[in-house]
Design a protein around this motif. Structure first.
Motif, mmCIF file in Angstrom:
data_model
loop_
_atom_site.group_PDB
_atom_site.id
_atom_site.type_symbol
_atom_site.label_atom_id
_atom_site.label_comp_id
_atom_site.label_asym_id
_atom_site.label_seq_id
_atom_site.Cartn_x
_atom_site.Cartn_y
_atom_site.Cartn_z
ATOM 1 N N ARG A 297 1.653 -8.243 -1.436
ATOM 2 C CA ARG A 297 1.877 -6.896 -0.903
ATOM 3 C C ARG A 297 0.647 -6.491 -0.101
ATOM 4 O O ARG A 297 -0.479 -6.530 -0.616
ATOM 5 C CB ARG A 297 2.122 -5.922 -2.045
ATOM 6 C CG ARG A 297 2.267 -4.463 -1.667
ATOM 7 C CD ARG A 297 2.411 -3.610 -2.926
ATOM 8 N NE ARG A 297 3.594 -3.973 -3.684
ATOM 9 C CZ ARG A 297 4.788 -3.402 -3.512
ATOM 10 N NH1 ARG A 297 4.936 -2.415 -2.634
ATOM 11 N NH2 ARG A 297 5.815 -3.776 -4.235
ATOM 12 N N SER A 299 -0.728 -3.332 2.641
ATOM 13 C CA SER A 299 -0.395 -2.062 3.297
ATOM 14 C C SER A 299 -0.458 -2.206 4.812
ATOM 15 O O SER A 299 -1.181 -3.064 5.350
ATOM 16 C CB SER A 299 -1.367 -0.972 2.850
ATOM 17 O OG SER A 299 -2.662 -1.211 3.385
ATOM 18 N N HIS A 300 0.310 -1.376 5.496
ATOM 19 C CA HIS A 300 0.279 -1.404 6.954
ATOM 20 C C HIS A 300 -1.120 -1.054 7.466
ATOM 21 O O HIS A 300 -1.605 -1.648 8.440
ATOM 22 C CB HIS A 300 1.299 -0.423 7.539
ATOM 23 C CG HIS A 300 1.244 -0.326 9.030
ATOM 24 N ND1 HIS A 300 1.776 -1.293 9.864
ATOM 25 C CD2 HIS A 300 0.682 0.624 9.861
ATOM 26 C CE1 HIS A 300 1.548 -0.959 11.124
ATOM 27 N NE2 HIS A 300 0.905 0.193 11.150
ATOM 28 N N ASP A 332 4.851 2.172 2.509
ATOM 29 C CA ASP A 332 3.913 1.862 3.580
ATOM 30 C C ASP A 332 3.415 0.426 3.494
ATOM 31 O O ASP A 332 2.450 0.053 4.178
ATOM 32 C CB ASP A 332 2.712 2.812 3.519
ATOM 33 C CG ASP A 332 3.104 4.251 3.821
ATOM 34 O OD1 ASP A 332 4.037 4.440 4.613
ATOM 35 O OD2 ASP A 332 2.486 5.163 3.237
ATOM 36 N N ASP A 333 4.063 -0.382 2.662
ATOM 37 C CA ASP A 333 3.589 -1.749 2.446
ATOM 38 C C ASP A 333 4.566 -2.762 3.021
ATOM 39 O O ASP A 333 5.783 -2.539 3.065
ATOM 40 C CB ASP A 333 3.429 -2.040 0.948
ATOM 41 C CG ASP A 333 2.369 -1.161 0.298
ATOM 42 O OD1 ASP A 333 1.513 -0.617 1.033
ATOM 43 O OD2 ASP A 333 2.397 -1.029 -0.940
ATOM 44 N N TYR A 334 3.994 -3.904 3.420
ATOM 45 C CA TYR A 334 4.785 -5.085 3.734
ATOM 46 C C TYR A 334 4.713 -6.001 2.502
ATOM 47 O O TYR A 334 3.625 -6.300 2.009
ATOM 48 C CB TYR A 334 4.243 -5.817 4.950
ATOM 49 C CG TYR A 334 4.385 -5.037 6.250
ATOM 50 C CD1 TYR A 334 5.637 -4.860 6.837
ATOM 51 C CD2 TYR A 334 3.275 -4.487 6.875
ATOM 52 C CE1 TYR A 334 5.774 -4.132 8.020
ATOM 53 C CE2 TYR A 334 3.394 -3.768 8.049
ATOM 54 C CZ TYR A 334 4.653 -3.594 8.612
ATOM 55 O OH TYR A 334 4.779 -2.876 9.786
#
Length: 1006
Positions: A297, A299-300, A332-334
């Motif tokens: 994981r 975050s952007h 807000d995470d990839y």
């Protein structure tokens, strides 16, 4: 290129979902539950847990946390932090802090944003409990408080990546949580191999009633068909189904990936996992390699910082990866759609590429740290990945300090070990770390010991001592600390403290000298070197006051008081010292708790049971106020249980002990709790349970017993009492002889002067003597048969009897000044005399307020035995009835059974007949008239054992066999056996009929 082939419905997991839902419903009804879910990668654990959350909806707080893959040393408490941060967002900071109760200030260790305006105890007063016990309790209190309004479901995924500190917290929660809470843990089973810390955790969890653990299996061929049909909207042909089922082995994630392969079949698992990735553009693949370096994981915001191209290129690559089903967006995470794909991509990195990416992440986290975020562990990990020791070392030192401040001692210790490995690879490490290598050894060892890794702590300190110059000022501190981490032998601890004191002559480092002297005084007291202990305690009291260290003056006064009582019988002076200990403690939590522990214990030993109980309860309340009720407070629960036993309040004592043991206390506390459990098992008649407790004592508990007579003497007493209860007088004599050897040295001098512990032991020894001498009278095969189990011949038995009796008489003569001597001495004398006059004197002694409650029915029973043997049947029957009635009122199943057996052996005198004769003795009172009326009707319950009576009570409540088993901690099958025996003995054909008999005849009007 197709998009992610994810089934819109979950296939093949309905029964498992129902199983987790059942656990949730039990938790929602007020009974804590935990589910531990294992399974191989891709088998569907996450999907099942997401379906659980969706099925619960808003009726509960469903909180998700995920362990982070940061190599050997993960960021501490990461999954719990994210879950509690989500809860704070729902409740608001103030409500969250209020729910934490006395531990609110500690939540800032997990959520720094809550720290504003929070003040509280600092320094050692906060760190009363090793291994972050106060923080653990704060989290438990928080979850329970929130669950009072709405159930809480806490899900922690990927346990195979868990850090040591989170694992310690989860272990605590599993054992101590109550209320409407469901804890769900998942792990990848193939990654939890031999030696993995989670492996031991899983074994422990299997022994807990509240925990349900199982592993998800692969899908069947039919279930794979359903999954394929749900994804594609059509039923697959047999050929396609065979191909997918064979290649996927029924793993749902692999089924999804294979459906995306059209007619091609990947040759290897790696090809399957990288299939989607390799069909992406070069730019999207490069982005995914960068994301994989950051974790499952990212975050952007983090990705935007580490990506070296324009924002449009980042968005285009991310959109392509999401469309292909390699990444998913979560807030807000990839997030990689599956960790296996991330691992395959990560393995595809070139060495130089990997180092560059790690360096970019490290630089990003350094900027985040400047903005106030606690990310030192991430910085250390990434600089290690970038092979930059010069930058990894200071980050590792910072990470160690942050972990310590968060009570994450396991993580702090591991980071300290990493820093020691880096020490010789950087320039001027002492300047960077702001400490010497020796100090780093010492602090790392302290963190490891607090995390329960005492062996690693000792190894580090031993290395440090080897490297230490004789004139190094750290040497005496290292020796003192090594004594603290040494649990295998009191003598070794004494020697280490004495060595430490050699390097601390008067006038040098008074604070350290005070701690060493106080601790040495305590160790000498345990070793029965009382005069030396008193002298050192005197010095420590005065030195502590001069050095402005009242905590250590309190500790020393405590030791001095206890030593005065046990070594010299100076009871008044001892309690005066304990009062000083409380005064010196002030508001110091640790010193106060030590006061309550020792004051309640000594008060109990002198026979003031109500006062002892009140002191222990006062300490328990204080422990709850400062947030250590479930850790340090458990020893006070033991000190409350002991006077409850003496007062005859057995059910209350049992509940307290079971609750404390369920909190998984330190082994040094657990031995006292298990001593209470052992007493309860013996005297309530659960001899199988008592035998199991004795035979399965852990090695650590046995080592403690070697050093501490207050543990050893109750254990010796229990061994004698259990042998007697099992009808093994020879075994009882063997244990009594071991007790005599323990109490008396070969030269004839008495070793132990701790009368409060030795007097009950001496009584048990005399019981063994009487049992062997009376074997002929009870038809046990004579004295030779009684001692056969010990392997002794007749002359050896006579010698043993003589030796045991001689030691018992000498101890009794030497303890005449102890307050409870007037109770135990007549009891022991009655055993040695064995006649009715002696037991009448014992009954008089048992009427004292200083006498434990079980002594009266016991003495009555022995008087009845003596009277019946002498032919005094009428009085014998009367006394026997009193004995049985008194034993039954208290719950002493052992004595009830013995009274029944004695009555039958004496000519059919059962419980009812004994009660009838007893009531005839006093015809003047209405109560006695009522007892006569009750005794005139045969008691249908007289034949039931104590355990069968417990089972019958639960049958009357309408419980099933399984529920009875859960309530009594037995299997449902065993409960069924008990129910069958009850029905047979009562002559009842149904459970309802048995319940009616248990309730007794209906009251008549008028």
């Amino acid at each position: 290129m197709t998009s992610a082939a994810v089934s819109p419905t979950m296939v093949g997991r309905q029964s498992q979902l129902a199983r987790v839902r059942e656990a949730y419903e039990a938790a929602a009804d007020g009974e804590f539950r935990a589910v531990v879910l294992g399974g191989e990668a891709g088998v569907g654990k996450t999907r099942l847990l997401r379906e659980l959350g969706a099925s619960i909806g808003d009726e509960a707080h469903v909180l998700f946390g995920q362990c982070v893959d940061l190599g050997d040393v993960a960021a501490p408490y990461a999954p719990v932090t994210s879950a509690l941060r989500e809860l704070a967002g729902r409740l608001g900071a103030e409500r969250l802090l209020d729910a934490a109760g006395p531990g609110r200030i500690l939540l800032s260790a997990l959520l720094p944003e809550l720290a504003a305006g929070e003040t509280g105890e600092a320094g050692d007063a906060v760190r009363i409990v090793d291994s972050g016990g106060r923080l653990h309790e704060a989290v438990a209190v928080l979850l329970e408080s929130v669950s009072a309004e709405r159930p809480v479901v806490l899900v922690v995924e990927d346990l195979h990546w868990v850090d040591g500190s989170t694992l310690a917290l989860l272990r605590f929660l599993l054992r101590s949580l109550a209320g409407r809470v469901l804890l769900v843990l998942s792990y990848r089973s193939e990654d939890v191999g031999r030696g993995h810390p989670v492996r031991a955790f899983l074994s422990e969890s299997d022994r807990l009633r509240a925990v349900d653990r199982w592993e998800l299996s692969r899908l069947t061929r039919g279930q794979v068909r359903k999954q394929m049909r749900a994804i594609t909207g059509r039923t697959p042909t047999d050929a396609v189904l065979d191909r997918v089922f064979r290649r996927s082995d029924g793993v749902p994630f692999f089924v999804e990936e294979l459906l995306d392969c059209d007619d091609s079949v990947p040759e290897t698992l790696r090809e399957l996992l990288l299939g989607r990735y390799e069909r992406l553009s070069d730019e999207a693949q490069a982005l995914l390699r960068l994301v994989s370096t950051g974790g499952v994981r990212v975050s952007h915001a983090a990705l935007a910082e580490v990506f070296d191209g324009p924002a449009d290129a980042l968005d285009a690559g991310a959109r392509e990866a999401v469309a292909a089903g390699v990444l998913v967006v979560d807030g807000d995470d990839y997030v990689f759609r599956h960790a296996l794909v991330r691992e395959a991509v990560l393995d595809d990195l070139l060495p130089g590429e990997r180092a560059r990416f790690h360096a970019r992440y490290a630089a990003y986290f350094e900027r985040a740290a400047e903005a106030g975020r606690r990310v030192a562990a991430e910085i250390s990990f990434h600089w290690m990945g970038a092979h930059d020791a010069e930058k990894a070392f200071p980050a590792t030192i910072d990470a160690m300090r942050q972990a310590r401040d968060a009570y994450a001692y396991a993580t702090a210790g591991a980071l300290g070990e990493r820093a020691l490995e880096l020490w010789d690879r950087v320039g001027e490490p002492a300047s960077i770390a702001e400490m010497s290598r020796i100090v780093l050894f010492s602090r790392t060892a302290a963190h490891l010991d607090k995390a329960g890794e005492s062996a690693r702590a000792r190894a580090l300190l031993e290395r440090a001592i080897e490297e230490c110059a004789p004139d190094d000022p750290q040497l005496p501190r290292l020796l003192r600390d090594l004594s603290r981490y040494t649990y295998d032998g009191n003598q070794q601890r004494v020697e280490l403290l004495e060595r430490s004191l050699e390097y601390l002559p008067p006038g040098t480092d008074d604070m350290l000298r005070t701690t060493v002297i106080a601790e040495l005084a305590g160790r000498l007291m345990v070793a029965s070197r009382y005069d030396e202990a008193l002298a050192l305690a005197d010095e420590a009291v005065e030195l502590g006051l001069r050095s402005d260290a009242p905590r250590y003056s309190s500790v020393a006064a405590n030791i001095r008081g206890v030593t005065r009582a046990h070594a010299r019988g100076e009871i008044d002076e001892a309690f005066a010292d304990l009062a000083r200990a409380r005064e010196y403690a002030g508001s110091d939590g640790a010193a106060l708790l030590r006061y309550w522990v020792n004051a309640s214990d000594l008060t109990h030993l002198v026979g003031r049971y109500e006062d002892a109980l009140h002191l222990a309860e006062e300490g328990m309340r204080r422990a709850a106020e400062i947030g250590v009720a479930r850790s340090s407070g458990t020893i006070l629960m033991s000190n409350a249980a002991e006077p409850l036993l003496e007062l005859g309040r057995l059910d209350e004592a049992r509940q307290l002990v079971d609750r404390a043991i369920g909190m998984d206390p330190p082994v040094t506390y657990r031995v006292y709790l298990e001593s209470c459990s052992l007493w309860l098992a013996i005297w309530t008649g659960d001899l199988a349970g008592a035998r199991e407790l004795l035979d399965n004592r852990p090695a650590t508990a046995r080592r403690i017993a070697v050093d501490e007579s207050q543990v050893r003497h109750p254990l010796l007493r229990a061994r004698i009492e259990l042998a007697l209860a099992e009808g093994d007088p020879g075994g009882a004599l063997t244990h009594a002889q071991a007790a005599a050897d323990d109490l008396a040295a070969p030269d004839g001098s008495l070793r132990s002067q701790e009368a409060g512990h030795t007097l009950p032991l001496v009584w048990a020894m005399t019981r063994a003597v009487r049992a062997v001498r009376g074997a002929d009278e009870r038809g046990a095969g004579g004295r030779a048969g009684a001692v056969a189990s010990s392997g002794a011949d007749a002359s050896g038995a006579d010698a043993a009897l003589t030796a045991v009796e001689a030691v018992a008489r000498r101890v009794l003569a030497g303890t005449a000044s102890w307050p409870t001597h007037g109770v135990w001495a007549p009891m022991a004398a009655a055993e040695l005399a064995g006649d009715a006059p002696a037991f009448r004197a014992a009954i008089d002694a048992a009427e004292s307020e200083l006498a434990p409650a079980h002594l009266m029915p016991y003495a009555l029973l022995q008087l009845a035995r003596a009277l019946l043997a002498a032919g005094e049947r009428r009085e014998g029957r009367t006394v026997l009835g009193r004995a049985r009635e008194t034993a039954a009122e208290i719950g002493l199943g052992l004595l009830v059974a013995e009274a029944d057996a004695m009555g039958h052996a004496a000519g059919g005198i059962g419980a009812a007949a004994a009660g009838a004769d007893a009531s005839g003795a006093d015809a003047g009172s209405a109560a006695d008239a009522g007892r006569r009326a009750a005794a005139s009707t045969p008691d249908p319950l007289a034949e039931l054992t104590a355990r069968e009576r417990q089972v019958l009570d639960l049958v009357a409540e309408g419980l099933s066999n399984r529920q009875i088993g859960e309530r009594l901690f037995i299997s449902g099958k065993t409960a069924s056996v008990h129910v069958s025996a009850i029905l047979r003995k009562l002559g009842a054909s149904t459970r309802t009929e048995a319940a009616r008999l248990a309730a007794g005849p209906p009251a008549r009007a008028g």
